[in-house]
Design an enzyme around this catalytic site. Structure first.
Site, short mmCIF file in Angstrom:
data_model
loop_
_atom_site.label_atom_id
_atom_site.label_comp_id
_atom_site.label_asym_id
_atom_site.label_seq_id
_atom_site.Cartn_x
_atom_site.Cartn_y
_atom_site.Cartn_z
N GLU A 176 0.83 -1.23 0.00
CA GLU A 176 0.00 0.00 0.00
C GLU A 176 0.86 1.27 0.00
O GLU A 176 0.66 2.17 0.83
CB GLU A 176 -0.96 -0.01 1.20
CG GLU A 176 -1.99 -1.11 1.11
CD GLU A 176 -3.08 -1.06 2.17
OE1 GLU A 176 -2.99 -0.27 3.12
OE2 GLU A 176 -4.07 -1.82 2.01
N GLU A 295 -5.45 -8.34 -0.49
CA GLU A 295 -6.15 -8.05 0.78
C GLU A 295 -7.61 -7.79 0.45
O GLU A 295 -7.90 -6.86 -0.32
CB GLU A 295 -5.56 -6.83 1.49
CG GLU A 295 -4.25 -7.09 2.18
CD GLU A 295 -3.80 -5.93 3.05
OE1 GLU A 295 -4.66 -5.28 3.68
OE2 GLU A 295 -2.58 -5.69 3.09
O1 AHR Z 1 -5.07 -6.10 6.91
C1 AHR Z 1 -4.99 -4.98 7.73
C2 AHR Z 1 -4.27 -3.81 7.06
O2 AHR Z 1 -5.07 -3.32 6.02
C3 AHR Z 1 -2.95 -4.11 6.38
O3 AHR Z 1 -1.88 -4.06 7.25
C4 AHR Z 1 -2.85 -3.02 5.37
O4 AHR Z 1 -2.10 -3.41 4.25
C5 AHR Z 1 -4.29 -2.65 5.05
O5 AHR Z 1 -4.50 -1.31 5.12
#
Ligand code: AHR
Length: 505
Positions: A176, A295
């Site tokens: 990210e 994610e």
């Molecule tokens: O999964 C939780 C968090 O969400 C992770 O660390 C991040 O990559 C995202 O913002």
């Protein structure tokens, strides 16, 4: 009299989307909250094995048949020194972990995680730190994990008791990096350059690896989709996948709108696919960049509680969402969306796996149990392997606050045929809050198949949750379906997740 809602579907074995890459059923373990400490690892727990890994948790992970697990972060990786987590445990430093403001003891690191992954039959997807560090730390880590021996870093691994390399194939170039919250946040141009040069160095160390570049952290980012376009414009030939992240929630308690949110995910996937293909055309490239949705989940229940957590504690209960039944439905819809895009989405990681926004929960020194979202994830992972087919579905529709023409039914199908035997699995969700829907499905191309089972996840209470002592939301095998003369009649009860399995022996 109420008119019974009806839908029609045609499923034909020639309507192939693509072979499903099993890595779409991946997950994620970050050094965050109780995912590692108190989750997968708890020496002293009655179920701990000789390395301190909880066997009860391993059994639940194995039930999910998770093919790949992303590690060690997440936001955490952007200020992580991987060297802190290898070598004799007594020499490992405790550090301030900046992303989640905890103390990281480094008791678990790269080697232990690789061991755990082997124990649960999964592969590791490793992320490198492109926040506070860069090319050098990434290429050294890769030499440590993948080089057979005879060099500084590979011999260091051997001296740590790991003679054979871990051979980690899939690597994320940071996490990210578009997000201002990220330690070492970068503009798209800054990120594109470091991703390109890190990728170049890593592929010189090991040309067999696959690399995932960061895309946008969610569809709401002001730089979406320009971040993807700029990054790929710079690093197109060096990277193999672009990542997508997305979490949804129901803060306004509007279930009809909430259950439609996979339409946003569908739009996200289409936009990123077009962006990749635009850059491909611009570069006159023969290479196709595919998508790693590394994610995804529901995440909102725990956000207020997390504000109360004291900083600089060890493994506090962060991001512990207790999922309800409607969350399981949306998770099911998101899984269906991946199958519908099996031609371009090649990896996806349910974030995360244990305790932290997770299908599996544990008590410290106590029990472990399955959250509601465990079930659609498990069904898709077990039965959703093969060729993804495109069901031609005409479903009644509705409008919600943010979406128009939302089909009440979401559906995907997966097909396998080998040596005269075959199996078809149809996943269906009914989002109608009040009524069941009967689907008449033309499956004439599956001659000789019979109905094996119709699994259903349903509950009258959308807010029902599971706990350590009670599985209120759990599937049953009493769905109502029949198959006669090539027509499959399926009754989808209101707000339900359905898995219909056909087999030819
Ligand atoms: O999964 C939780 C968090 O969400 C992770 O660390 C991040 O990559 C995202 O913002």
């Amino acid at each position: 009299m109420v008119n019974q809602l009806k839908a029609k579907m045609v499923l034909d074995k020639s309507y192939e989307i693509a072979k499903v890459d099993e890595r779409i059923y991946g997950s994620f373990i970050e050094h965050l909250g109780r995912a590692v400490y108190g989750g997968i690892y708890e020496p002293g727990h009655p179920e701990a094995d000789e390395q301190g890994f909880r066997k009860d948790v391993m059994e639940l992970v194995k039930e999910l048949q998770v093919p790949i697990v992303r590690y060690p972060g997440g936001n955490m990786v952007s200020a992580y020194n991987w060297e802190d987590g290898v070598g004799p445990k007594e020499d490992r430093p405790s550090r301030l972990e900046l992303a989640w403001r905890t103390v990281e003891t480094n008791e678990v690191g790269t080697n232990e995680f690789a061991d755990w992954a082997k124990k649960v039959n999964t592969d590791v997807m490793m992320a490198v730190n492109l926040g506070t560090r860069g090319i050098d730390a990434a290429r050294n880590l890769l030499e440590y994990t993948n080089h057979p021996g005879g060099t500084y870093w590979s011999d260091l691994r051997k001296s740590h008791g790991y003679d054979a390399p871990h051979n980690i194939k899939t690597w994320c170039l940071g996490n990210e990096m578009d997000g201002p919250w990220q330690v070492g946040h970068k503009t798209a141009h800054e990120y594109g350059r470091i991703a390109q040069e890190t990728a170049k160095a890593m592929k010189l160390v090991d040309p067999t690896i696959e690399l995932v570049a960061c895309g946008s952290s969610n569809t709401g980012m002001p730089t979406f989709p320009e971040y993807e376009a700029t990054t790929l414009d710079i690093a197109y030939e060096q990277v193999d996948y672009i990542s997508l992240h997305q979490y949804y929630g129901n803060r306004t308690n509007d279930p009809a709108n909430y259950l439609a949110k996979n339409m946003d995910m569908d739009h996200f996937i289409k936009t990123v696919t077009s962006t990749c293909d635009y850059i491909k055309a611009k570069h006159r490239s023969k290479k196709t960049i595919n998508l790693s949705f590394d994610e995804w989940n529901v995440w909102y229940h725990s956000k207020d509680a997390d504000k109360e957590i004291e900083p600089w504690s060890i493994a506090p209960p962060q991001l512990e969402d207790h999922y309800n039944f409607e969350d399981a439905l949306l998770v099911g819809s998101m899984l269906i969306t991946f199958l519908q895009h099996a031609d371009r989405v090649k990896m996806a990681c349910l974030a995360q796996l244990v305790n932290v926004i997770a299908p599996i929960m544990t008590e410290n020194n106590g029990r472990s149990w399955k959250q509601t979202i465990f079930y659609p994830y498990m069904h898709a992972s077990i039965y959703g392997r093969g060729v993804s087919l495109k069901p031609i579905l005409s479903s009644p529709k509705y409008d919600s606050k943010d979406f128009t023409d939302v089909p009440y039914i979401d559906s995907a199908a997966v097909y396998n045929e080998e040596n005269g035997e075959g199996e078809v699995t149809i996943f269906m969700i009914n989002k109608n809050l009040e009524e069941s829907i009967t689907v008449s499905c033309d499956v004439r191309s599956f001659e000789g198949y019979s109905l094996v089972e119709h699994i259903v996840l349903e509950n009258d209470d959308l807010k029902a949750v599971n706990t350590a002592s009670r599985q209120t939301v759990a599937p049953h095998g009493n769905g109502s379906s029949s198959l006669e003369d090539g027509t499959l009649e399926v009754r989808l009860s209101k707000t339900s997740w359905n898995v219909i399995r056909l087999k030819k022996y």
